[in-house]
Design an enzyme around this catalytic site. Structure first.
Site, PDB file in Angstrom:
ATOM      1  N   HIS A   1       1.072  -1.243   0.127  1.00  0.00           N
ATOM      2  CA  HIS A   1      -0.229  -0.148  -0.003  1.00  0.00           C
ATOM      3  C   HIS A   1       0.643   1.380  -0.076  1.00  0.00           C
ATOM      4  O   HIS A   1       1.277   1.243   0.725  1.00  0.00           O
ATOM      5  CB  HIS A   1      -0.951  -0.031   1.304  1.00  0.00           C
ATOM      6  CG  HIS A   1      -1.153   1.358   1.385  1.00  0.00           C
ATOM      7  ND1 HIS A   1      -3.406   1.327   1.154  1.00  0.00           N
ATOM      8  CD2 HIS A   1      -1.630   2.525   1.140  1.00  0.00           C
ATOM      9  CE1 HIS A   1      -4.048   2.648   0.960  1.00  0.00           C
ATOM     10  NE2 HIS A   1      -2.933   3.183   1.220  1.00  0.00           N
ATOM     11  N   CYS A   2       1.085   2.091  -0.842  1.00  0.00           N
ATOM     12  CA  CYS A   2       1.564   2.902  -0.828  1.00  0.00           C
ATOM     13  C   CYS A   2       0.621   4.247  -0.643  1.00  0.00           C
ATOM     14  O   CYS A   2      -0.188   4.717  -1.393  1.00  0.00           O
ATOM     15  CB  CYS A   2       2.108   3.018  -2.340  1.00  0.00           C
ATOM     16  SG  CYS A   2       3.597   4.454  -3.091  1.00  0.00           S
ATOM     17  N   VAL A   3       1.763   5.106   0.383  1.00  0.00           N
ATOM     18  CA  VAL A   3       0.745   6.280   0.628  1.00  0.00           C
ATOM     19  C   VAL A   3       1.143   7.623  -0.521  1.00  0.00           C
ATOM     20  O   VAL A   3      -0.100   8.412  -0.661  1.00  0.00           O
ATOM     21  CB  VAL A   3       0.690   6.998   1.811  1.00  0.00           C
ATOM     22  CG1 VAL A   3       0.837   5.618   3.475  1.00  0.00           C
ATOM     23  CG2 VAL A   3       3.086   7.039   1.672  1.00  0.00           C
TER      24      VAL A   3
END
Length: 355
Positions: A147-149
């Site tokens: 999961h990439c912010v």
């Protein structure tokens, strides 16, 4: 439930809420950084240079060339970025069920990540092989990488290519921007040296006394050639370009190795990995599994209809099926597609997600 486990669940839930809210802020930060580099390079430096230079001068042609290349790179950066942000990373098809468990699988002592029949208790549904649940997004994602912010989204089977293109195009754009701003960045330190080279107050650099006319001429020259805001913008933009290029290079090297090995970031950090890696089918097939078979699609943040069907078929990696397979153009009785192969769908069928 133990007290420690309860507090950990509360903390994890709050952390996921924070990351979910942070994603929108990070998107604005990314767009602000792109806006800063655009403002500095186009509005402050090369835009005026191209418009004020003689039409046939080498300086004017160079400035125009820089603007054309820069706009092309920024277009690809924004295209790949929004493709990664807005694309569904890898939804598990509704009603997906794994194949029946055989005796060998039932008797083997394997971890949950190694089993073909895996059930997600949070989604209360079966999940295919290489699928993981994202606590931030609150769903299972096919071939989830992380999961990439920065993109406020998961990176999975459907948008991993877009994520890689975003890294590559951003790296090329920052390197290019740093190179074309290098001379202006050097001028910044020359101005500092010249400003501090006057020696004692009231004297010129050659030691002669300064007159009021000297001060007026010096101020007019500085106002015409160098504006303080331009200098500051060039300095900040150049430093950011170099910093991001250096950090992105490390990510590109890491993900290039993962892509050519057909491994995700999650799988890289899993405690139990089988060596040799069971999904590795060779660098060429591993690459085409993500980027597709046609080389000219490799550079575009989009999927061909053939590649979309192949990615959809990746949900059958462990041999599972789902009710709408025929509507999506997939044959329930055929074997699932593997890296580097054309999807084994129904003849003359249209892929549902392909539009």
């Amino acid at each position: 439930m133990a007290v420690g486990e309860m507090w950990w669940n509360v903390f994890a839930s709050k952390a996921c809420m924070f990351l979910r809210a942070l994603g929108s802020v990070m998107v604005l930060i990314v767009l602000s950084l792109i806006g800063l580099t655009y403002y500095t390079t186009v509005v402050l430096v090369y835009g005026p240079l191209a418009s004020n230079a003689e039409p046939d001068s080498s300086e004017g042609r160079f400035a125009t060339g820089v603007l054309v290349v820069y706009h092309a790179l920024i277009l690809m950066v924004l295209w790949s970025y929004f493709a990664c942000v807005l694309t569904e990373p890898g939804r598990v098809p509704d009603g997906w069920t794994p194949p029946p468990e055989d005796e060998e699988e039932a008797g083997a002592h394997k971890s949950n990540s190694e089993k073909l029949r895996r059930f997600c208790r949070k989604c209360t549904a079966w999940k295919p092989e290489r699928c993981h649940h994202c606590s931030v997004c609150g769903r299972c994602v096919l071939k989830m990488d992380h999961h990439c912010v920065w993109v406020a989204n998961c990176v999975g089977a459907y948008n991993y290519k877009f994520f890689l293109l975003f890294l590559v195009y951003t790296f090329v754009a920052t390197v290019f921007d740093a190179v074309v701003l290098l001379s202006n960045f050097v001028d910044f330190f020359k101005d500092l040296q010249a400003g501090g080279g006057g020696g004692e107050s009231g004297r010129n650099a050659d030691g002669s006394e300064r007159s009021p006319l000297d001060d007026i001429a010096s101020n007019e020259e500085m106002s015409e050639t160098r504006n303080g805001g331009v200098v500051a913008a060039v300095f900040v933009t150049f430093v950011l370009d170099v910093a991001f290029a250096a950090s992105l290079l490390g990510f590109i090297i890491m993900h290039a190795n993962l892509n050519l090995s057909n491994m995700t970031t999650i799988e890289m950090y899993e405690k139990k990995k089988t060596l040799p890696w069971r999904y590795n089918r060779g660098s060429n097939k591993n690459f085409t599994e993500v980027f597709g078979m046609s080389w000219w699609w490799w550079w575009i943040p989009a999927h061909s209809s053939d590649q979309l069907r192949r990615l959809l078929d990746s949900s059958r990696l462990s041999g599972g099926t789902y009710p709408d397979m025929e509507l999506d153009g997939l044959d329930p009785n055929a074997e699932y597609s593997v890296a580097g192969q054309s999807p084994r769908g129904l003849d003359n069928a249209r892929c549902g997600p392909c539009g």
